[in-house]
Design a protein around this motif. Structure first.
Motif, PDB file in Angstrom:
ATOM      1  N   GLY A 233       8.747 -14.773   2.343  1.00 16.57           N
ATOM      2  CA  GLY A 233       8.652 -15.743   3.614  1.00 16.57           C
ATOM      3  C   GLY A 233       7.788 -15.494   4.863  1.00 16.57           C
ATOM      4  N   SER A 234       8.026 -15.192   6.005  1.00 12.61           N
ATOM      5  CA  SER A 234       7.418 -15.154   6.969  1.00 12.61           C
ATOM      6  C   SER A 234       7.064 -13.618   7.333  1.00 12.61           C
ATOM      7  CB  SER A 234       7.608 -15.891   8.200  1.00 12.61           C
ATOM      8  OG  SER A 234       9.097 -15.546   8.425  1.00 12.61           O
ATOM      9  N   GLN A 235       7.445 -12.735   6.353  1.00 11.69           N
ATOM     10  CA  GLN A 235       7.607 -11.414   6.843  1.00 11.69           C
ATOM     11  C   GLN A 235       6.032 -10.881   7.069  1.00 11.69           C
ATOM     12  OE1 GLN A 235       7.854  -8.813   3.171  1.00 11.69           O
ATOM     13  NE2 GLN A 235       8.801  -7.246   4.174  1.00 11.69           N
ATOM     14  N   PRO A 236       5.801 -10.332   8.361  1.00 10.95           N
ATOM     15  CA  PRO A 236       4.474  -9.597   8.736  1.00 10.95           C
ATOM     16  C   PRO A 236       3.932  -8.706   7.866  1.00 10.95           C
ATOM     17  CG  PRO A 236       6.349  -8.782   9.969  1.00 10.95           C
ATOM     18  CD  PRO A 236       7.025  -9.588   9.042  1.00 10.95           C
ATOM     19  N   ALA A 237       2.545  -8.471   7.770  1.00  7.92           N
ATOM     20  CA  ALA A 237       1.786  -7.386   7.095  1.00  7.92           C
ATOM     21  C   ALA A 237       2.353  -6.272   7.416  1.00  7.92           C
ATOM     22  CB  ALA A 237       0.361  -7.608   7.204  1.00  7.92           C
ATOM     23  N   GLN A 238       2.627  -5.250   6.366  1.00  9.15           N
ATOM     24  CA  GLN A 238       2.931  -3.917   6.778  1.00  9.15           C
ATOM     25  C   GLN A 238       1.955  -3.111   7.054  1.00  9.15           C
ATOM     26  OE1 GLN A 238       4.015  -2.206   2.749  1.00  9.15           O
ATOM     27  NE2 GLN A 238       5.774  -3.532   2.482  1.00  9.15           N
ATOM     28  N   GLN A 239       2.115  -2.342   8.221  1.00 14.45           N
ATOM     29  CA  GLN A 239       1.179  -1.284   8.801  1.00 14.45           C
ATOM     30  C   GLN A 239       1.383   0.037   8.383  1.00 14.45           C
ATOM     31  OE1 GLN A 239      -1.486  -2.542  10.579  1.00 14.45           O
ATOM     32  NE2 GLN A 239      -0.873  -4.757  10.010  1.00 14.45           N
ATOM     33  N   VAL A 240       0.419   0.768   8.505  1.00 12.78           N
ATOM     34  CA  VAL A 240       0.727   2.188   8.193  1.00 12.78           C
ATOM     35  C   VAL A 240       0.416   3.123   9.636  1.00 12.78           C
ATOM     36  CG1 VAL A 240      -0.387   4.369   6.936  1.00 12.78           C
ATOM     37  CG2 VAL A 240      -0.057   2.188   5.861  1.00 12.78           C
ATOM     38  N   ARG A 241       1.301   3.740  10.010  1.00 10.97           N
ATOM     39  CA  ARG A 241       1.082   4.306  11.308  1.00 10.97           C
ATOM     40  C   ARG A 241       1.512   6.067  11.096  1.00 10.97           C
ATOM     41  NH1 ARG A 241      -1.083   0.439  12.430  1.00 10.97           N
ATOM     42  NH2 ARG A 241      -0.728  -1.005  13.976  1.00 10.97           N
ATOM     43  N   ARG A 242       2.424   6.172  10.411  1.00 10.31           N
ATOM     44  CA  ARG A 242       2.899   7.632  10.119  1.00 10.31           C
ATOM     45  C   ARG A 242       2.371   8.125   8.889  1.00 10.31           C
ATOM     46  NH1 ARG A 242       6.543   5.003  12.779  1.00 10.31           N
ATOM     47  NH2 ARG A 242       7.661   4.397  11.009  1.00 10.31           N
ATOM     48  N   ILE A 243       1.660   9.146   8.590  1.00  3.41           N
ATOM     49  CA  ILE A 243       1.136   9.495   7.370  1.00  3.41           C
ATOM     50  C   ILE A 243       1.552  11.138   7.248  1.00  3.41           C
ATOM     51  CG2 ILE A 243      -0.791   9.945   5.959  1.00  3.41           C
ATOM     52  CD1 ILE A 243      -2.324   7.511   7.411  1.00  3.41           C
ATOM     53  N   MET A 244       1.997  11.402   6.065  1.00  4.27           N
ATOM     54  CA  MET A 244       2.399  12.904   5.789  1.00  4.27           C
ATOM     55  C   MET A 244       1.400  13.379   4.381  1.00  4.27           C
ATOM     56  SD  MET A 244       5.676  14.948   5.126  1.00  4.27           S
ATOM     57  CE  MET A 244       6.427  14.633   6.698  1.00  4.27           C
TER      58      MET A 244
END
Length: 485
Positions: A233-244
Protein backbone atom coordinates in the motif's frame (compact mmCIF):
# COMPACT_ATOMS: atom_id res chain seq x y z
CA UNK A 1 42.22 -16.08 -23.62
CA UNK A 2 45.42 -17.17 -21.88
CA UNK A 3 45.43 -16.09 -18.22
CA UNK A 4 47.91 -16.42 -15.36
CA UNK A 5 46.55 -16.19 -11.81
CA UNK A 6 49.08 -15.57 -9.04
CA UNK A 7 47.81 -16.93 -5.73
CA UNK A 8 45.57 -19.92 -5.05
CA UNK A 9 43.84 -18.51 -1.98
CA UNK A 10 40.13 -17.81 -1.70
CA UNK A 11 40.14 -15.00 -4.24
CA UNK A 12 42.37 -16.88 -6.67
CA UNK A 13 40.23 -20.01 -6.45
CA UNK A 14 37.01 -18.05 -7.05
CA UNK A 15 38.51 -16.25 -10.03
CA UNK A 16 39.82 -19.53 -11.47
CA UNK A 17 36.43 -21.21 -10.99
CA UNK A 18 34.65 -18.45 -12.92
CA UNK A 19 37.18 -18.10 -15.74
CA UNK A 20 37.74 -21.82 -16.36
CA UNK A 21 34.03 -22.28 -17.01
CA UNK A 22 34.37 -19.87 -19.95
CA UNK A 23 36.93 -21.99 -21.79
CA UNK A 24 39.93 -19.85 -20.94
CA UNK A 25 43.46 -21.29 -20.74
CA UNK A 26 44.27 -20.84 -17.03
CA UNK A 27 47.59 -21.28 -15.21
CA UNK A 28 47.77 -20.74 -11.43
CA UNK A 29 51.03 -19.97 -9.59
CA UNK A 30 51.37 -20.61 -5.87
CA UNK A 31 54.03 -21.72 -3.39
CA UNK A 32 51.68 -24.32 -1.87
CA UNK A 33 51.92 -27.51 -3.96
CA UNK A 34 49.07 -29.24 -2.10
CA UNK A 35 46.72 -26.35 -2.77
CA UNK A 36 47.59 -26.41 -6.47
CA UNK A 37 47.03 -30.17 -6.70
CA UNK A 38 43.58 -29.67 -5.20
CA UNK A 39 42.79 -26.98 -7.79
CA UNK A 40 44.03 -29.16 -10.66
CA UNK A 41 41.81 -32.01 -9.48
CA UNK A 42 38.71 -29.79 -9.45
CA UNK A 43 39.24 -27.53 -12.46
CA UNK A 44 40.65 -27.78 -15.96
CA UNK A 45 43.78 -25.69 -15.33
CA UNK A 46 47.52 -26.03 -14.83
CA UNK A 47 49.39 -25.32 -11.61
CA UNK A 48 52.97 -24.05 -11.31
CA UNK A 49 54.70 -24.24 -7.92
CA UNK A 50 56.91 -21.28 -7.13
CA UNK A 51 57.22 -17.61 -6.29
CA UNK A 52 55.44 -15.45 -8.86
CA UNK A 53 58.00 -12.64 -8.70
CA UNK A 54 60.71 -14.89 -10.13
CA UNK A 55 61.10 -14.60 -13.94
CA UNK A 56 61.79 -18.33 -14.28
CA UNK A 57 58.50 -19.21 -12.60
CA UNK A 58 56.54 -16.79 -14.79
CA UNK A 59 58.28 -18.20 -17.86
CA UNK A 60 57.32 -21.74 -16.82
CA UNK A 61 53.72 -20.55 -16.48
CA UNK A 62 53.80 -19.36 -20.09
CA UNK A 63 54.12 -15.61 -19.55
CA UNK A 64 55.67 -15.13 -23.02
CA UNK A 65 52.28 -15.39 -24.73
CA UNK A 66 49.87 -14.63 -21.88
CA UNK A 67 47.06 -12.12 -22.44
CA UNK A 68 46.16 -11.33 -18.82
CA UNK A 69 47.87 -11.52 -15.43
CA UNK A 70 45.75 -11.45 -12.26
CA UNK A 71 48.02 -11.09 -9.22
CA UNK A 72 45.95 -11.90 -6.13
CA UNK A 73 48.49 -13.37 -3.70
CA UNK A 74 48.19 -12.64 0.01
CA UNK A 75 50.81 -9.85 0.08
CA UNK A 76 50.54 -6.54 -1.77
CA UNK A 77 54.29 -6.46 -2.39
CA UNK A 78 54.24 -9.80 -4.19
CA UNK A 79 51.39 -8.72 -6.47
CA UNK A 80 53.01 -5.38 -7.36
CA UNK A 81 56.45 -6.82 -8.09
CA UNK A 82 54.92 -9.63 -10.16
CA UNK A 83 53.11 -7.07 -12.33
CA UNK A 84 56.32 -5.10 -12.85
CA UNK A 85 58.27 -8.21 -13.86
CA UNK A 86 55.45 -9.20 -16.21
CA UNK A 87 55.57 -5.75 -17.80
CA UNK A 88 59.34 -5.43 -18.19
CA UNK A 89 60.32 -8.96 -19.18
CA UNK A 90 57.26 -10.53 -20.76
CA UNK A 91 55.17 -7.61 -22.05
CA UNK A 92 51.94 -9.14 -20.77
CA UNK A 93 49.32 -6.73 -22.19
CA UNK A 94 46.96 -6.49 -19.18
CA UNK A 95 48.04 -6.71 -15.54
CA UNK A 96 45.66 -6.61 -12.57
CA UNK A 97 46.81 -6.61 -8.94
CA UNK A 98 44.96 -7.08 -5.69
CA UNK A 99 46.24 -4.37 -3.34
CA UNK A 100 44.83 -3.81 0.14
CA UNK A 101 46.94 -0.76 1.00
CA UNK A 102 45.13 2.56 0.59
CA UNK A 103 48.37 4.34 -0.28
CA UNK A 104 47.83 3.79 -4.01
CA UNK A 105 44.44 5.50 -4.11
CA UNK A 106 44.37 8.73 -6.05
CA UNK A 107 47.94 8.58 -7.37
CA UNK A 108 48.18 6.84 -10.73
CA UNK A 109 51.94 7.34 -10.96
CA UNK A 110 52.70 4.61 -8.43
CA UNK A 111 50.68 1.94 -10.17
CA UNK A 112 51.00 3.15 -13.77
CA UNK A 113 53.50 2.17 -16.49
CA UNK A 114 56.35 4.13 -14.92
CA UNK A 115 55.58 2.68 -11.50
CA UNK A 116 54.61 -0.93 -10.83
CA UNK A 117 53.04 -1.44 -14.26
CA UNK A 118 49.53 -2.22 -13.00
CA UNK A 119 46.60 -1.56 -15.33
CA UNK A 120 43.97 -2.00 -12.63
CA UNK A 121 44.14 -2.26 -8.84
CA UNK A 122 41.48 -4.43 -7.23
CA UNK A 123 40.75 -4.31 -3.52
CA UNK A 124 38.17 -6.91 -2.39
CA UNK A 125 37.54 -5.03 0.85
CA UNK A 126 36.81 -1.82 -1.05
CA UNK A 127 34.52 -3.67 -3.47
CA UNK A 128 32.62 -5.16 -0.53
CA UNK A 129 32.32 -1.80 1.20
CA UNK A 130 30.86 -0.18 -1.92
CA UNK A 131 28.47 -3.08 -2.41
CA UNK A 132 27.22 -3.04 1.18
CA UNK A 133 26.88 0.75 0.96
CA UNK A 134 24.36 0.31 -1.88
CA UNK A 135 22.39 -2.20 0.20
CA UNK A 136 22.27 0.33 3.03
CA UNK A 137 21.08 3.02 0.62
CA UNK A 138 18.35 0.69 -0.72
CA UNK A 139 17.61 -1.64 2.22
CA UNK A 140 14.65 -3.34 0.54
CA UNK A 141 16.87 -4.68 -2.25
CA UNK A 142 18.70 -8.02 -2.26
CA UNK A 143 21.24 -6.77 -4.81
CA UNK A 144 22.05 -3.44 -6.42
CA UNK A 145 24.44 -3.36 -9.38
CA UNK A 146 25.40 -0.20 -11.27
CA UNK A 147 25.84 0.45 -14.99
CA UNK A 148 26.84 3.46 -17.09
CA UNK A 149 28.64 5.13 -14.21
CA UNK A 150 25.66 4.74 -11.87
CA UNK A 151 23.05 6.16 -14.23
CA UNK A 152 21.25 2.82 -14.39
CA UNK A 153 20.98 -0.03 -11.90
CA UNK A 154 20.02 -3.68 -11.76
CA UNK A 155 17.96 -4.30 -8.63
CA UNK A 156 16.95 -7.66 -7.19
CA UNK A 157 14.04 -7.56 -4.76
CA UNK A 158 11.77 -10.07 -3.03
CA UNK A 159 8.13 -9.64 -4.11
CA UNK A 160 5.79 -9.22 -1.13
CA UNK A 161 2.10 -9.99 -1.01
CA UNK A 162 0.12 -6.76 -0.91
CA UNK A 163 2.57 -4.71 -2.96
CA UNK A 164 0.85 -2.85 -5.83
CA UNK A 165 2.09 -5.01 -8.71
CA UNK A 166 2.48 -8.39 -6.99
CA UNK A 167 -0.01 -10.96 -8.38
CA UNK A 168 -0.21 -8.83 -11.53
CA UNK A 169 1.43 -9.34 -14.92
CA UNK A 170 4.48 -7.47 -16.19
CA UNK A 171 2.28 -5.99 -18.92
CA UNK A 172 0.00 -4.50 -16.26
CA UNK A 173 3.06 -2.96 -14.60
CA UNK A 174 3.96 -1.20 -17.85
CA UNK A 175 0.38 -0.03 -18.42
CA UNK A 176 -0.17 1.29 -14.89
CA UNK A 177 3.25 3.01 -14.62
CA UNK A 178 4.00 4.29 -18.15
CA UNK A 179 6.46 6.90 -16.88
CA UNK A 180 8.51 4.38 -14.89
CA UNK A 181 11.75 3.52 -16.73
CA UNK A 182 11.97 -0.11 -15.66
CA UNK A 183 12.27 -3.50 -17.32
CA UNK A 184 11.71 -6.81 -15.50
CA UNK A 185 14.47 -9.03 -16.89
CA UNK A 186 14.22 -12.18 -14.77
CA UNK A 187 12.22 -13.88 -12.06
CA UNK A 188 13.47 -16.71 -9.84
CA UNK A 189 10.58 -18.55 -8.21
CA UNK A 190 10.60 -20.82 -5.19
CA UNK A 191 9.09 -24.29 -5.45
CA UNK A 192 8.57 -26.83 -2.63
CA UNK A 193 11.45 -29.26 -2.26
CA UNK A 194 13.24 -27.71 -5.27
CA UNK A 195 15.84 -25.02 -5.85
CA UNK A 196 14.69 -21.66 -7.19
CA UNK A 197 13.79 -21.86 -10.87
CA UNK A 198 14.42 -19.23 -13.54
CA UNK A 199 11.20 -17.91 -15.10
CA UNK A 200 11.52 -16.30 -18.52
CA UNK A 201 9.70 -12.96 -18.60
CA UNK A 202 7.27 -11.48 -21.09
CA UNK A 203 4.24 -9.21 -20.82
CA UNK A 204 1.99 -12.03 -19.60
CA UNK A 205 4.30 -13.26 -16.81
CA UNK A 206 2.79 -12.74 -13.36
CA UNK A 207 4.86 -11.59 -10.39
CA UNK A 208 4.00 -13.89 -7.49
CA UNK A 209 4.65 -13.36 -3.75
CA UNK A 210 8.09 -14.67 -2.81
CA UNK A 211 9.56 -14.23 -6.30
CA UNK A 212 13.09 -12.85 -6.55
CA UNK A 213 12.57 -10.20 -9.22
CA UNK A 214 15.45 -8.67 -11.21
CA UNK A 215 14.68 -5.25 -12.68
CA UNK A 216 16.76 -2.77 -14.66
CA UNK A 217 15.89 0.88 -14.08
CA UNK A 218 17.20 4.41 -14.28
CA UNK A 219 18.92 5.50 -11.07
CA UNK A 220 16.21 8.04 -10.18
CA UNK A 221 13.47 5.39 -10.42
CA UNK A 222 14.91 2.78 -8.05
CA UNK A 223 12.76 3.79 -5.08
CA UNK A 224 9.63 3.66 -7.25
CA UNK A 225 10.65 0.22 -8.54
CA UNK A 226 11.06 -1.09 -5.00
CA UNK A 227 7.72 0.40 -4.01
CA UNK A 228 5.64 -1.39 -6.65
CA UNK A 229 7.05 -4.84 -5.86
CA UNK A 230 8.02 -4.79 -2.19
CA UNK A 231 5.98 -2.21 -0.23
CA UNK A 232 2.42 -2.77 0.88
CA UNK A 233 0.00 0.00 0.00
CA UNK A 234 1.26 3.42 1.07
CA UNK A 235 3.97 1.98 3.32
CA UNK A 236 6.93 4.41 3.46
CA UNK A 237 10.40 3.45 2.27
CA UNK A 238 12.51 1.61 4.83
CA UNK A 239 15.41 3.57 6.27
CA UNK A 240 18.57 2.21 7.87
CA UNK A 241 19.69 4.13 10.94
CA UNK A 242 20.92 1.60 13.49
CA UNK A 243 23.67 -0.72 12.26
CA UNK A 244 25.54 -3.44 14.17
CA UNK A 245 28.74 -4.84 12.65
CA UNK A 246 30.05 -8.21 13.86
CA UNK A 247 33.78 -8.28 13.18
CA UNK A 248 36.30 -5.46 13.19
CA UNK A 249 38.62 -6.69 10.44
CA UNK A 250 39.48 -4.88 7.23
CA UNK A 251 35.93 -4.87 5.87
CA UNK A 252 34.33 -3.90 9.17
CA UNK A 253 36.80 -1.05 9.69
CA UNK A 254 36.38 0.31 6.15
CA UNK A 255 32.60 0.18 6.39
CA UNK A 256 32.44 1.79 9.84
CA UNK A 257 34.76 4.57 8.67
CA UNK A 258 32.57 5.17 5.61
CA UNK A 259 29.35 5.23 7.65
CA UNK A 260 30.87 7.63 10.17
CA UNK A 261 31.46 10.14 7.35
CA UNK A 262 27.69 10.44 6.79
CA UNK A 263 27.43 13.18 9.40
CA UNK A 264 25.49 11.42 12.15
CA UNK A 265 23.01 9.68 9.83
CA UNK A 266 23.90 6.24 11.22
CA UNK A 267 24.26 4.87 14.74
CA UNK A 268 27.01 2.23 14.41
CA UNK A 269 28.23 -0.44 16.82
CA UNK A 270 31.10 -2.87 16.18
CA UNK A 271 31.52 -6.11 18.11
CA UNK A 272 35.02 -7.61 17.99
CA UNK A 273 36.40 -10.51 20.05
CA UNK A 274 40.09 -9.49 19.99
CA UNK A 275 41.01 -6.96 22.70
CA UNK A 276 44.03 -5.70 20.75
CA UNK A 277 41.92 -5.14 17.64
CA UNK A 278 39.27 -3.34 19.69
CA UNK A 279 41.94 -0.90 20.87
CA UNK A 280 43.03 -0.29 17.26
CA UNK A 281 39.43 0.22 16.14
CA UNK A 282 38.69 2.68 18.91
CA UNK A 283 41.76 4.69 17.94
CA UNK A 284 41.01 4.62 14.22
CA UNK A 285 37.29 5.42 14.33
CA UNK A 286 35.42 8.55 15.44
CA UNK A 287 34.06 8.59 18.98
CA UNK A 288 30.44 8.21 17.82
CA UNK A 289 31.19 4.64 16.62
CA UNK A 290 30.80 2.35 19.63
CA UNK A 291 33.41 -0.44 19.77
CA UNK A 292 32.51 -3.45 21.95
CA UNK A 293 34.66 -6.44 22.87
CA UNK A 294 32.80 -9.72 22.85
CA UNK A 295 31.64 -12.84 21.02
CA UNK A 296 29.32 -12.10 18.10
CA UNK A 297 27.38 -15.31 18.85
CA UNK A 298 26.81 -14.37 22.52
CA UNK A 299 23.05 -14.10 22.97
CA UNK A 300 23.36 -12.13 26.22
CA UNK A 301 25.67 -9.55 24.62
CA UNK A 302 23.38 -9.07 21.63
CA UNK A 303 20.42 -8.66 23.97
CA UNK A 304 22.23 -6.09 26.11
CA UNK A 305 23.08 -4.09 23.00
CA UNK A 306 19.43 -4.11 21.83
CA UNK A 307 19.90 -6.15 18.68
CA UNK A 308 16.10 -6.24 18.39
CA UNK A 309 16.18 -2.53 17.50
CA UNK A 310 18.85 -2.89 14.82
CA UNK A 311 17.86 -2.08 11.23
CA UNK A 312 20.80 -3.96 9.71
CA UNK A 313 23.05 -6.60 11.29
CA UNK A 314 26.25 -7.27 9.33
CA UNK A 315 28.37 -10.34 10.11
CA UNK A 316 31.76 -9.54 8.53
CA UNK A 317 34.25 -11.76 10.36
CA UNK A 318 36.62 -14.11 8.52
CA UNK A 319 34.83 -17.17 9.95
CA UNK A 320 31.90 -18.34 7.82
CA UNK A 321 30.36 -20.41 10.61
CA UNK A 322 30.43 -17.50 13.07
CA UNK A 323 28.87 -15.20 10.47
CA UNK A 324 26.06 -17.66 9.78
CA UNK A 325 25.32 -18.36 13.43
CA UNK A 326 25.46 -14.73 14.54
CA UNK A 327 23.09 -13.72 11.72
CA UNK A 328 20.60 -16.47 12.57
CA UNK A 329 20.75 -15.48 16.22
CA UNK A 330 20.35 -11.77 15.50
CA UNK A 331 17.39 -12.47 13.21
CA UNK A 332 15.71 -14.65 15.81
CA UNK A 333 16.19 -11.92 18.43
CA UNK A 334 14.48 -9.33 16.25
CA UNK A 335 17.04 -7.66 13.95
CA UNK A 336 15.08 -6.38 10.96
CA UNK A 337 17.60 -7.41 8.31
CA UNK A 338 20.81 -9.51 8.44
CA UNK A 339 23.74 -9.96 6.05
CA UNK A 340 26.38 -12.68 6.35
CA UNK A 341 29.77 -12.57 4.64
CA UNK A 342 30.41 -16.13 3.40
CA UNK A 343 33.56 -17.22 1.57
CA UNK A 344 32.63 -20.83 0.85
CA UNK A 345 30.37 -21.07 -2.15
CA UNK A 346 28.69 -24.22 -0.85
CA UNK A 347 27.74 -22.40 2.36
CA UNK A 348 26.32 -19.46 0.40
CA UNK A 349 24.15 -21.86 -1.61
CA UNK A 350 22.84 -23.47 1.59
CA UNK A 351 21.92 -20.10 3.10
CA UNK A 352 19.77 -19.11 0.13
CA UNK A 353 16.12 -19.07 1.19
CA UNK A 354 16.84 -19.23 4.95
CA UNK A 355 16.29 -16.51 7.55
CA UNK A 356 19.54 -14.86 6.43
CA UNK A 357 18.38 -12.06 4.14
CA UNK A 358 21.63 -11.70 2.18
CA UNK A 359 24.54 -14.15 1.91
CA UNK A 360 27.40 -12.21 0.34
CA UNK A 361 30.52 -13.76 -1.19
CA UNK A 362 33.59 -11.46 -1.18
CA UNK A 363 34.89 -12.93 -4.42
CA UNK A 364 31.53 -12.49 -6.19
CA UNK A 365 31.40 -8.84 -5.12
CA UNK A 366 34.66 -8.06 -6.96
CA UNK A 367 34.49 -10.65 -9.74
CA UNK A 368 32.73 -8.34 -12.16
CA UNK A 369 35.66 -5.91 -12.06
CA UNK A 370 37.90 -8.71 -13.33
CA UNK A 371 35.46 -10.10 -15.86
CA UNK A 372 35.29 -6.79 -17.71
CA UNK A 373 38.93 -7.38 -18.74
CA UNK A 374 38.22 -10.90 -19.97
CA UNK A 375 35.17 -10.13 -22.06
CA UNK A 376 35.62 -9.57 -25.79
CA UNK A 377 34.30 -6.46 -27.52
CA UNK A 378 33.69 -3.10 -25.88
CA UNK A 379 32.40 -4.36 -22.54
CA UNK A 380 32.11 -1.61 -19.93
CA UNK A 381 30.72 -3.47 -16.91
CA UNK A 382 30.06 -7.06 -15.86
CA UNK A 383 28.26 -8.26 -12.74
CA UNK A 384 28.21 -11.88 -11.65
CA UNK A 385 24.78 -12.87 -10.27
CA UNK A 386 23.05 -15.80 -8.64
CA UNK A 387 26.30 -17.10 -7.16
CA UNK A 388 28.08 -17.00 -10.53
CA UNK A 389 25.42 -18.70 -12.65
CA UNK A 390 23.89 -15.60 -14.26
CA UNK A 391 25.43 -12.38 -15.47
CA UNK A 392 24.51 -8.79 -16.29
CA UNK A 393 26.57 -7.21 -19.06
CA UNK A 394 26.97 -3.65 -20.33
CA UNK A 395 28.35 -3.54 -23.88
CA UNK A 396 28.80 -0.62 -26.28
CA UNK A 397 27.51 -0.69 -29.84
CA UNK A 398 30.26 0.45 -32.23
CA UNK A 399 30.55 0.98 -35.97
CA UNK A 400 27.77 1.64 -38.47
CA UNK A 401 25.16 -0.37 -40.33
CA UNK A 402 27.80 -1.77 -42.71
CA UNK A 403 30.28 -2.94 -40.08
CA UNK A 404 27.95 -3.88 -37.22
CA UNK A 405 25.19 -6.45 -36.79
CA UNK A 406 23.34 -4.19 -34.34
CA UNK A 407 23.89 -0.49 -35.22
CA UNK A 408 21.07 0.96 -37.30
CA UNK A 409 18.81 -2.03 -36.65
CA UNK A 410 15.61 -2.40 -34.68
CA UNK A 411 15.60 -4.54 -31.55
CA UNK A 412 13.28 -7.09 -33.19
CA UNK A 413 15.84 -7.54 -36.00
CA UNK A 414 18.67 -8.60 -33.67
CA UNK A 415 19.58 -12.28 -33.59
CA UNK A 416 19.70 -12.54 -29.81
CA UNK A 417 20.04 -15.98 -28.21
CA UNK A 418 16.96 -17.35 -26.48
CA UNK A 419 16.56 -16.23 -22.83
CA UNK A 420 18.93 -13.26 -23.29
CA UNK A 421 17.03 -10.19 -22.13
CA UNK A 422 17.90 -6.69 -23.34
CA UNK A 423 17.10 -4.55 -20.31
CA UNK A 424 17.87 -0.97 -21.20
CA UNK A 425 19.92 1.38 -23.36
CA UNK A 426 21.86 4.40 -22.12
CA UNK A 427 22.26 6.88 -24.98
CA UNK A 428 24.35 10.04 -25.19
CA UNK A 429 27.16 9.01 -22.85
CA UNK A 430 30.59 10.61 -23.26
CA UNK A 431 33.52 8.42 -24.27
CA UNK A 432 34.27 7.91 -20.56
CA UNK A 433 30.91 6.68 -19.22
CA UNK A 434 32.21 6.22 -15.68
CA UNK A 435 32.13 9.93 -14.93
CA UNK A 436 29.80 10.69 -12.05
CA UNK A 437 26.17 11.28 -13.06
CA UNK A 438 24.75 14.78 -12.68
CA UNK A 439 21.37 16.41 -13.17
CA UNK A 440 22.67 18.94 -15.66
CA UNK A 441 20.76 19.56 -18.93
CA UNK A 442 21.74 17.23 -21.72
CA UNK A 443 22.28 14.27 -19.41
CA UNK A 444 22.43 10.89 -21.19
CA UNK A 445 19.08 9.25 -21.72
CA UNK A 446 18.00 5.92 -20.22
CA UNK A 447 15.79 4.10 -22.71
CA UNK A 448 13.65 1.04 -22.09
CA UNK A 449 13.87 -0.62 -25.53
CA UNK A 450 10.81 -1.70 -27.46
CA UNK A 451 10.73 -3.94 -30.51
CA UNK A 452 10.96 -0.90 -32.83
CA UNK A 453 13.80 0.85 -30.96
CA UNK A 454 16.79 1.39 -33.27
CA UNK A 455 20.29 0.81 -31.85
CA UNK A 456 22.67 3.73 -32.47
CA UNK A 457 26.45 3.85 -32.41
CA UNK A 458 27.82 4.46 -28.88
CA UNK A 459 24.65 3.14 -27.23
CA UNK A 460 25.41 1.33 -23.97
CA UNK A 461 23.19 -1.74 -23.97
CA UNK A 462 22.61 -3.71 -20.75
CA UNK A 463 21.69 -7.40 -20.95
CA UNK A 464 20.63 -9.99 -18.42
CA UNK A 465 21.93 -13.49 -19.18
CA UNK A 466 20.52 -16.35 -17.05
CA UNK A 467 23.42 -18.60 -18.14
CA UNK A 468 27.04 -17.53 -18.59
CA UNK A 469 27.38 -19.74 -21.64
CA UNK A 470 25.36 -17.13 -23.56
CA UNK A 471 28.01 -14.44 -23.10
CA UNK A 472 30.03 -15.36 -26.18
CA UNK A 473 26.95 -15.16 -28.40
CA UNK A 474 26.20 -11.61 -27.24
CA UNK A 475 29.84 -10.56 -27.67
CA UNK A 476 29.90 -12.00 -31.19
CA UNK A 477 26.73 -10.12 -32.09
CA UNK A 478 28.28 -6.78 -31.08
CA UNK A 479 31.65 -7.42 -32.72
CA UNK A 480 32.62 -4.86 -35.37
CA UNK A 481 34.07 -6.15 -38.62
CA UNK A 482 35.62 -4.41 -41.62
CA UNK A 483 32.77 -5.62 -43.77
CA UNK A 484 29.50 -7.20 -42.73
CA UNK A 485 27.38 -9.35 -45.05
Amino acid sequence: MKIIILGAGRVGQSVADSLVSERNDITVIDTDAARLRDLESRFDLRGVVGNGIEPAVLAEAGAQDTDLLIACAARDETNLVCCKVAQLLFRIPTRIARVRSRGFEGDGRLAGPEGFGVDRIICPEESLTRYIGKLIEYPEALQVREFAGGRACLVAVRARAGAPMVSHSIGELRDSHPDLSVRVVAIYRRFPEEPDRFIACDGGTRIEPGDEVFMLAAREHIQDVLAVVHRRGSQPAQQVRRIMIAGGGRVGLRLARQLAQAGGRFHVKIIEESHALCVELAAALPSEVLVLQGDTTDEDLLGQESVQDVDLFLALTEDDEDNIMSCLLAKRMGARRVLALINRRSYADLMHGTQIDIALSPAQAMLGELLAYVRQGDVQAVHSLRRGVAEALEIVARGDRKSSRVVGRRVNELQLPRDVHMGLIVRGLPESPHTAPTDAPGEPQVIIPRSTTVIESNDHVVFFLPHKRLVRDVEKLFRVSATFF
